[in-house]
Design a protein around this motif. Structure first.
Motif, PDB file in Angstrom:
ATOM      1  N   ILE A  83      -2.537 -50.371 -21.081  1.00 53.00           N
ATOM      2  CA  ILE A  83      -2.716 -50.843 -22.452  1.00 53.00           C
ATOM      3  C   ILE A  83      -4.086 -51.474 -22.556  1.00 53.00           C
ATOM      4  CG2 ILE A  83      -1.484 -52.987 -21.872  1.00 53.00           C
ATOM      5  CD1 ILE A  83      -0.769 -53.239 -24.817  1.00 53.00           C
ATOM      6  N   PHE A  84      -4.780 -51.211 -23.633  1.00 50.80           N
ATOM      7  CA  PHE A  84      -6.142 -51.684 -23.796  1.00 50.80           C
ATOM      8  C   PHE A  84      -6.231 -52.524 -25.060  1.00 50.80           C
ATOM      9  CE2 PHE A  84      -5.861 -47.796 -21.533  1.00 50.80           C
ATOM     10  CZ  PHE A  84      -6.680 -48.001 -20.429  1.00 50.80           C
ATOM     11  N   LEU A  85      -6.580 -53.793 -24.896  1.00 52.42           N
ATOM     12  CA  LEU A  85      -6.590 -54.721 -26.009  1.00 52.42           C
ATOM     13  C   LEU A  85      -8.008 -55.189 -26.310  1.00 52.42           C
ATOM     14  CD1 LEU A  85      -3.581 -56.992 -24.961  1.00 52.42           C
ATOM     15  CD2 LEU A  85      -3.539 -54.956 -26.355  1.00 52.42           C
ATOM     16  N   PRO A  86      -8.481 -55.038 -27.518  1.00 53.12           N
ATOM     17  CA  PRO A  86      -9.760 -55.642 -27.876  1.00 53.12           C
ATOM     18  C   PRO A  86      -9.583 -57.136 -28.091  1.00 53.12           C
ATOM     19  CG  PRO A  86      -8.809 -54.586 -29.783  1.00 53.12           C
ATOM     20  CD  PRO A  86      -7.894 -54.276 -28.624  1.00 53.12           C
ATOM     21  N   ASP A  87     -10.687 -57.860 -28.134  1.00 47.89           N
ATOM     22  CA  ASP A  87     -10.625 -59.310 -28.341  1.00 47.89           C
ATOM     23  C   ASP A  87     -10.488 -59.581 -29.830  1.00 47.89           C
ATOM     24  OD1 ASP A  87     -10.971 -59.693 -25.613  1.00 47.89           O
ATOM     25  OD2 ASP A  87     -13.142 -59.569 -25.810  1.00 47.89           O
ATOM     26  N   GLN A  88      -9.283 -59.459 -30.320  1.00 48.02           N
ATOM     27  CA  GLN A  88      -9.017 -59.637 -31.741  1.00 48.02           C
ATOM     28  C   GLN A  88      -7.730 -60.429 -31.932  1.00 48.02           C
ATOM     29  OE1 GLN A  88      -8.897 -55.437 -32.808  1.00 48.02           O
ATOM     30  NE2 GLN A  88     -10.798 -55.653 -33.937  1.00 48.02           N
ATOM     31  N   PRO A  89      -7.593 -61.126 -33.066  1.00 47.10           N
ATOM     32  CA  PRO A  89      -6.320 -61.789 -33.375  1.00 47.10           C
ATOM     33  C   PRO A  89      -5.193 -60.772 -33.471  1.00 47.10           C
ATOM     34  CG  PRO A  89      -8.075 -62.526 -34.855  1.00 47.10           C
ATOM     35  CD  PRO A  89      -8.612 -61.347 -34.100  1.00 47.10           C
ATOM     36  N   LEU A  90      -3.957 -61.242 -33.287  1.00 46.49           N
ATOM     37  CA  LEU A  90      -2.808 -60.345 -33.310  1.00 46.49           C
ATOM     38  C   LEU A  90      -2.777 -59.495 -34.573  1.00 46.49           C
ATOM     39  CD1 LEU A  90      -0.104 -59.339 -32.174  1.00 46.49           C
ATOM     40  CD2 LEU A  90       0.994 -61.293 -33.291  1.00 46.49           C
ATOM     41  N   ALA A  91      -3.046 -60.105 -35.719  1.00 52.08           N
ATOM     42  CA  ALA A  91      -2.940 -59.379 -36.987  1.00 52.08           C
ATOM     43  C   ALA A  91      -3.955 -58.249 -37.103  1.00 52.08           C
ATOM     44  CB  ALA A  91      -3.104 -60.349 -38.155  1.00 52.08           C
ATOM     45  N   GLN A  92      -5.003 -58.260 -36.259  1.00 50.17           N
ATOM     46  CA  GLN A  92      -6.033 -57.217 -36.311  1.00 50.17           C
ATOM     47  C   GLN A  92      -6.071 -56.383 -35.036  1.00 50.17           C
ATOM     48  OE1 GLN A  92      -9.704 -59.304 -37.038  1.00 50.17           O
ATOM     49  NE2 GLN A  92      -8.809 -60.548 -38.663  1.00 50.17           N
ATOM     50  N   ARG A  93      -5.080 -56.538 -34.184  1.00 50.90           N
ATOM     51  CA  ARG A  93      -5.133 -55.937 -32.853  1.00 50.90           C
ATOM     52  C   ARG A  93      -5.067 -54.410 -32.909  1.00 50.90           C
ATOM     53  NH1 ARG A  93      -0.820 -58.178 -28.704  1.00 50.90           N
ATOM     54  NH2 ARG A  93      -2.186 -60.002 -28.899  1.00 50.90           N
ATOM     55  N   VAL A  94      -5.922 -53.793 -32.115  1.00 49.70           N
ATOM     56  CA  VAL A  94      -5.911 -52.343 -31.913  1.00 49.70           C
ATOM     57  C   VAL A  94      -5.592 -52.095 -30.453  1.00 49.70           C
ATOM     58  CG1 VAL A  94      -7.304 -50.240 -31.932  1.00 49.70           C
ATOM     59  CG2 VAL A  94      -7.587 -51.940 -33.742  1.00 49.70           C
ATOM     60  N   MET A  95      -4.746 -51.107 -30.179  1.00 49.90           N
ATOM     61  CA  MET A  95      -4.341 -50.818 -28.814  1.00 49.90           C
ATOM     62  C   MET A  95      -4.444 -49.327 -28.532  1.00 49.90           C
ATOM     63  SD  MET A  95      -1.021 -53.315 -28.250  1.00 49.90           S
ATOM     64  CE  MET A  95      -0.078 -52.822 -29.695  1.00 49.90           C
ATOM     65  N   VAL A  96      -4.844 -49.005 -27.321  1.00 49.73           N
ATOM     66  CA  VAL A  96      -4.774 -47.635 -26.813  1.00 49.73           C
ATOM     67  C   VAL A  96      -3.739 -47.653 -25.701  1.00 49.73           C
ATOM     68  CG1 VAL A  96      -5.998 -45.724 -25.747  1.00 49.73           C
ATOM     69  CG2 VAL A  96      -7.179 -47.190 -27.383  1.00 49.73           C
ATOM     70  N   LEU A  97      -2.658 -46.945 -25.890  1.00 56.24           N
ATOM     71  CA  LEU A  97      -1.560 -46.939 -24.933  1.00 56.24           C
ATOM     72  C   LEU A  97      -1.548 -45.623 -24.172  1.00 56.24           C
ATOM     73  CD1 LEU A  97       1.284 -48.270 -27.269  1.00 56.24           C
ATOM     74  CD2 LEU A  97      -0.374 -49.597 -25.950  1.00 56.24           C
ATOM     75  N   ARG A  98      -1.385 -45.711 -22.862  1.00 58.00           N
ATOM     76  CA  ARG A  98      -1.223 -44.511 -22.037  1.00 58.00           C
ATOM     77  C   ARG A  98       0.225 -44.464 -21.586  1.00 58.00           C
ATOM     78  NH1 ARG A  98      -4.475 -44.522 -16.691  1.00 58.00           N
ATOM     79  NH2 ARG A  98      -2.800 -45.944 -16.133  1.00 58.00           N
ATOM     80  N   ALA A  99       0.944 -43.465 -22.037  1.00 56.95           N
ATOM     81  CA  ALA A  99       2.356 -43.324 -21.705  1.00 56.95           C
ATOM     82  C   ALA A  99       2.530 -42.180 -20.721  1.00 56.95           C
ATOM     83  CB  ALA A  99       3.179 -43.060 -22.962  1.00 56.95           C
ATOM     84  N   GLY A 100       3.355 -42.374 -19.706  1.00 62.36           N
ATOM     85  CA  GLY A 100       3.643 -41.332 -18.729  1.00 62.36           C
ATOM     86  C   GLY A 100       5.115 -40.998 -18.714  1.00 62.36           C
ATOM     87  N   PHE A 101       5.431 -39.708 -18.675  1.00 59.02           N
ATOM     88  CA  PHE A 101       6.829 -39.300 -18.661  1.00 59.02           C
ATOM     89  C   PHE A 101       6.946 -37.958 -17.959  1.00 59.02           C
ATOM     90  CE2 PHE A 101      10.803 -37.791 -20.836  1.00 59.02           C
ATOM     91  CZ  PHE A 101      11.631 -38.800 -20.372  1.00 59.02           C
ATOM     92  N   LEU A 102       7.663 -37.933 -16.803  1.00 57.14           N
ATOM     93  CA  LEU A 102       7.926 -36.710 -16.046  1.00 57.14           C
ATOM     94  C   LEU A 102       6.653 -35.916 -15.770  1.00 57.14           C
ATOM     95  CD1 LEU A 102      11.276 -35.466 -17.641  1.00 57.14           C
ATOM     96  CD2 LEU A 102      10.954 -36.848 -15.593  1.00 57.14           C
ATOM     97  N   GLY A 103       5.621 -36.618 -15.372  1.00 63.35           N
ATOM     98  CA  GLY A 103       4.380 -35.955 -15.003  1.00 63.35           C
ATOM     99  C   GLY A 103       3.401 -35.741 -16.132  1.00 63.35           C
ATOM    100  N   PHE A 104       3.809 -35.963 -17.376  1.00 61.37           N
ATOM    101  CA  PHE A 104       2.919 -35.823 -18.513  1.00 61.37           C
ATOM    102  C   PHE A 104       2.310 -37.178 -18.848  1.00 61.37           C
ATOM    103  CE2 PHE A 104       5.670 -32.162 -18.966  1.00 61.37           C
ATOM    104  CZ  PHE A 104       4.852 -31.181 -19.491  1.00 61.37           C
ATOM    105  N   SER A 105       1.076 -37.179 -19.310  1.00 61.46           N
ATOM    106  CA  SER A 105       0.421 -38.399 -19.781  1.00 61.46           C
ATOM    107  C   SER A 105       0.014 -38.209 -21.234  1.00 61.46           C
ATOM    108  CB  SER A 105      -0.824 -38.720 -18.943  1.00 61.46           C
ATOM    109  OG  SER A 105      -0.452 -39.121 -17.640  1.00 61.46           O
TER     110      SER A 105
END
Length: 244
Positions: A83-105
């Motif tokens: 998970i990648f969090l910029p330095d921002q307040p919660l109400a402005q937070r942007v996230m890049v999530l990497r999800a893995g499932f059965l070998g897929f990303s």
């Protein structure tokens, strides 16, 4: 959460651009997104340790659940490995999530769409409840379209405390045929497992905080890293930069 290294000017510029990325659905039409119109509408709930009737107590169950949500330490690490969090307040937070499932990303871009912090009147003369939480919404380039909301409730008359997840989603546009097949085969199971295991972990972390004098959740959570640590994460940001 582990400390995250300071962002370089280039990394911050990318995150700033990502912050301007548009949603891949129209949040103003949420009321129209129903099963009848082709959307999945999911609800999940878990009971948390109750409190005495009245407003939430300092370092009690309700406040502990809010802290777990705020830290985003509840997602199952076997599904959300980055998970990648910029330095921002919660109400402005942007996230890049990497999800893995059965070998897929899968790389997902999301933004907090709103923070809820209010007292509500329960239907049927049930008194009032205190609620806190937030939702995040999918950005351009996400494999799905929609919103997921995490809310902690306390019934002020009875002391009951619980957490509720409400999600509205639909498969988005996936250009890569390999990812399209993987998401078609495994995406729904990933959704369900994420919500169910997230609630299980949230409950466990709340109980841990109450038992150990409000220590931060020690359960393993998503790894927090600088965006520069992953070429794929940078590539995802590049895809979501608005055209100049």
């Amino acid at each position: 959460m582990p400390d995250r290294p300071a962002l370089t000017a280039r990394q911050q510029a990318r995150l700033d651009a990502f912050t301007q990325a548009g949603y891949n659905f129209d949040p103003d039409l949420m009321a129209d997104y129903t099963a009848a119109t082709g959307w999945r509408v999911d609800n999940y709930e878990t009971e948390l340790p109750p409190e005495a009737p009245g407003p939430p107590v300092a370092q009690g169950s309700w406040a502990a659940a809010c802290e777990v949500l705020r830290r985003y330490s509840f997602p199952p690490p076997g599904l959300i490995t980055g998970i990648f969090l910029p330095d921002q307040p919660l109400a402005q937070r942007v996230m890049v999530l990497r999800a893995g499932f059965l070998g897929f990303s899968f790389w997902f871009g999301v933004r907090i769409g709103g923070v809820t912090d209010e007292t509500r009147t329960l239907p049927g003369g049930g008194g009032q409840e205190q609620v806190w939480g937030y939702n995040y919404r999918t950005l351009e380039g996400h494999f799905e379209r929609g919103q997921i909301e995490f809310i902690v409730h306390k019934n002020l008359a009875t002391g009951r405390v619980w957490c509720h997840i409400h999600a509205v989603s639909q498969t988005g546009r996936i250009r890569n045929p390999f990812y399209w097949l993987g998401f078609k085969l495994f995406g729904r199971r990933l959704q369900v497992r994420f919500s169910r295991q997230s609630l299980e972990r949230l409950k466990a972390q709340v109980e841990q905080m109450l038992q150990k004098g409000w220590l931060a959740p020690a359960a393993t959570g998503p790894v927090v890293e600088p965006i520069s640590a992953h070429d794929e994460a940078q590539e995802q940001l590049e895809k979501n930069q608005p055209s100049s």
